[in-house]
Design a protein around this motif. Structure first.
Motif, PDB file in Angstrom:
ATOM      1  N   TYR A  15     -12.979  20.274 -43.795  1.00 59.26           N
ATOM      2  CA  TYR A  15     -11.392  20.603 -43.522  1.00 59.26           C
ATOM      3  C   TYR A  15     -10.154  21.363 -42.929  1.00 59.26           C
ATOM      4  O   TYR A  15      -9.087  21.573 -42.336  1.00 59.26           O
ATOM      5  CB  TYR A  15     -10.221  19.820 -44.584  1.00 59.26           C
ATOM      6  CG  TYR A  15     -10.799  18.545 -44.848  1.00 59.26           C
ATOM      7  CD1 TYR A  15      -9.861  17.379 -44.483  1.00 59.26           C
ATOM      8  CD2 TYR A  15     -11.757  18.817 -46.125  1.00 59.26           C
ATOM      9  CE1 TYR A  15     -10.250  16.684 -44.875  1.00 59.26           C
ATOM     10  CE2 TYR A  15     -11.762  17.279 -45.954  1.00 59.26           C
ATOM     11  CZ  TYR A  15     -11.030  16.316 -45.685  1.00 59.26           C
ATOM     12  OH  TYR A  15     -11.308  14.827 -46.110  1.00 59.26           O
ATOM     13  N   LYS A  20      -6.099  20.841 -48.218  1.00 58.00           N
ATOM     14  CA  LYS A  20      -7.569  19.776 -48.280  1.00 58.00           C
ATOM     15  C   LYS A  20      -9.105  20.906 -49.334  1.00 58.00           C
ATOM     16  O   LYS A  20      -9.287  21.306 -49.797  1.00 58.00           O
ATOM     17  CB  LYS A  20      -7.766  19.233 -47.691  1.00 58.00           C
ATOM     18  CG  LYS A  20      -7.014  17.652 -47.340  1.00 58.00           C
ATOM     19  CD  LYS A  20      -8.395  16.961 -48.461  1.00 58.00           C
ATOM     20  CE  LYS A  20      -7.070  15.664 -48.929  1.00 58.00           C
ATOM     21  NZ  LYS A  20      -8.594  14.158 -49.769  1.00 58.00           N
ATOM     22  N   GLN A  63      -8.414  22.633 -51.245  1.00 56.41           N
ATOM     23  CA  GLN A  63      -8.552  22.062 -52.932  1.00 56.41           C
ATOM     24  C   GLN A  63     -10.493  21.910 -53.506  1.00 56.41           C
ATOM     25  O   GLN A  63     -10.810  22.230 -54.241  1.00 56.41           O
ATOM     26  CB  GLN A  63      -8.442  20.941 -52.580  1.00 56.41           C
ATOM     27  CG  GLN A  63      -8.830  19.424 -53.468  1.00 56.41           C
ATOM     28  CD  GLN A  63      -8.424  18.996 -53.363  1.00 56.41           C
ATOM     29  OE1 GLN A  63      -7.343  17.772 -52.288  1.00 56.41           O
ATOM     30  NE2 GLN A  63      -9.550  16.582 -53.633  1.00 56.41           N
TER      31      GLN A  63
END
Length: 450
Positions: A426, A434, A437
């Motif tokens: 990502y 993302k 995350q």
């Protein structure tokens, strides 16, 4: 260790009422039945035993015992039925009673031995087998095993020597001897015996071989070399002499001579494969610090049959892998993988070796092919994702990694790696949210491990 070599099963036929002295060595099955009632009950016991109704067989035998209380065969049959019921104490007692009535019938002692064997009472078994040897000297083989079971190595070694001299050596006894001689206290006497045997018969190749092994096991390489040279002199075409010479040359760091000796051993039709494997492993250790002999190692593997060659490539590949010699690890693991494309463990080692050596093009192709074979194996999705990340194929990496995450089950380390690689994918795709995350998830999983 297998110790029951001579137990036989048999049915009784004949006249049970004959005196024991007439039937001294007849099997109980050969004894005839005299009285009708006795005969009916005895055959009933055989019938019930045959269909595994041992309790009913015992009842019929007890009726027989009332009319013939001194019939050794009835006690023997009771012993067999109680043995089938695993009532070992009663079984043994009935076999003993049978032997008291007829001490010259070996089958009653066989019954006792059977109980000892099943209950693993090897000390008692030794007493019984010593009695059985009076009937059949073949039971000495059983006695050897029993001495091993009960750690009576002095007696085992003496019996092995006796049997070797009278009957010749066997692989089983040689294995026992090697196990005993791991203890240094037994080696001195054995070495002296072998030296004396060589003096008496300088053409007995087996004694030289045994002595070379003993010296090698106790790190007396100079003495092993002397014995090997003496063997070569006495028996110039001896292939076994090369075993000792190989070890000596290897210890002297003389690779050229070690290779010559090794190849003669590996070419031999006489030398056992276990010896050849051991020599190959020793040469492998030598090659680690002497890579100029890599070609000789490849040639050495070629001496083994195809099946063993393939198995060796995996083990050698794993050894080089553990030593972080990625080039050699890949060389052998690729050979193994080619012959065993659907074996998971070796392929995981191979993929990691590609990773360590930064061969990401090869890694991507190999991992993708393995996914076709193993669509439920998450490791291969991980390596495919990792390779594509390194090749900047971020979209492809993301797809492989997300698919592979679905197959993860109770593998924390792999889950951490998946999240790290998804974060990298990502990041390459420009999705900062993302990326954070997945990196955060990987960090949380790492903290859970601590």
């Amino acid at each position: 260790m297998k110790i029951k070599n001579y137990l036989l099963s048999f049915l009784f036929f004949g006249m049970l009422s004959f005196p024991a002295q007439v039937l001294a060595q007849a099997e109980p099955d050969d004894i005839a039945l005299a009285e009708d009632a006795f005969q009916d009950n005895f055959y009933e016991s055989l019938k019930q035993k045959g269909i595994e109704n041992y309790d009913k067989a015992i009842t019929a035998l007890e009726k027989c015992l009332k009319t013939q209380p001194q019939n050794a065969t009835i006690y023997y049959e009771l012993g067999k039925n109680y043995l089938n019921l695993k009532d070992y104490k009663k079984a043994y007692d009935f076999f003993v009673q049978a032997s008291v009535l007829d001490p010259k019938n070996k089958w009653f002692y066989v019954g006792m031995y059977d109980v000892c064997y099943q209950t693993k009472d090897y000390s008692q078994a030794i007493l019984v087998v010593n009695k059985l040897i009076e009937f059949d000297v073949k039971y000495k083989e059983d006695l050897t095993s029993l001495y091993m079971y009960t750690d009576q190595y002095d007696k085992a070694l003496a019996l092995i020597k006796d049997l070797d001299e009278t009957l010749g050596e066997t692989p089983q006894r040689n294995a026992y001897k090697q196990e005993i001689l791991k203890d240094s206290k037994y080696r001195v006497g054995e070495k002296d015996q072998l030296l004396e045997a060589i003096k008496k018969n300088p053409k007995d190749e087996s004694k030289y071989i045994a002595l070379i092994y003993l010296y090698s096991e106790s790190n007396q390489e100079e003495k092993a070399y002397e014995v090997a040279k003496k063997l070569e002199k006495e028996i110039p075409d001896s292939e076994f002499a090369q075993v000792g010479l190989f070890k000596f040359h290897l210890n002297n760091n003389d690779g050229e001579k070690a290779v010559l000796a090794m190849n003669k051993v590996l070419e031999s039709k006489k030398i056992d494969s276990t010896v050849k494997f051991k020599i190959l492993k020793e040469f492998l250790v030598f090659v680690k610090n002497n890579p100029q002999f890599n070609t000789d190692l490849d040639k050495a593997i070629g001496y083994f049959d195809n099946e063993n060659q393939v198995a060796l490539t995996k083990e050698i590949g794993k050894i080089f892998y553990a030593r972080k010699n990625w080039e050699r690890a890949i060389h052998y693991l690729e050979i193994y993988s080619k012959n065993n494309p659907q074996e998971i463990e070796s392929n995981i080692f191979l993929l990691q070796a590609y990773t360590e050596s930064s061969q990401f093009d090869v890694l991507a192709k190999k991992a993708s092919n393995l996914i076709d074979f193993f669509p439920l194996q998450p490791d291969f999705y991980y390596y495919s994702g990792l390779a594509n990340n390194q090749l900047k194929n971020y979209k492809k990496a993301k797809e492989f990694l997300e698919m592979g995450m679905d197959y993860l089950v109770d593998n924390k380390n792999l889950e951490i790696n998946f999240n790290i690689q998804l974060g990298e994918a990502y990041n390459g795709l420009g999705d900062a949210k993302k990326k954070e995350q997945y990196f955060l998830k990987a960090d949380q999983l790492l903290k859970q491990k601590k």
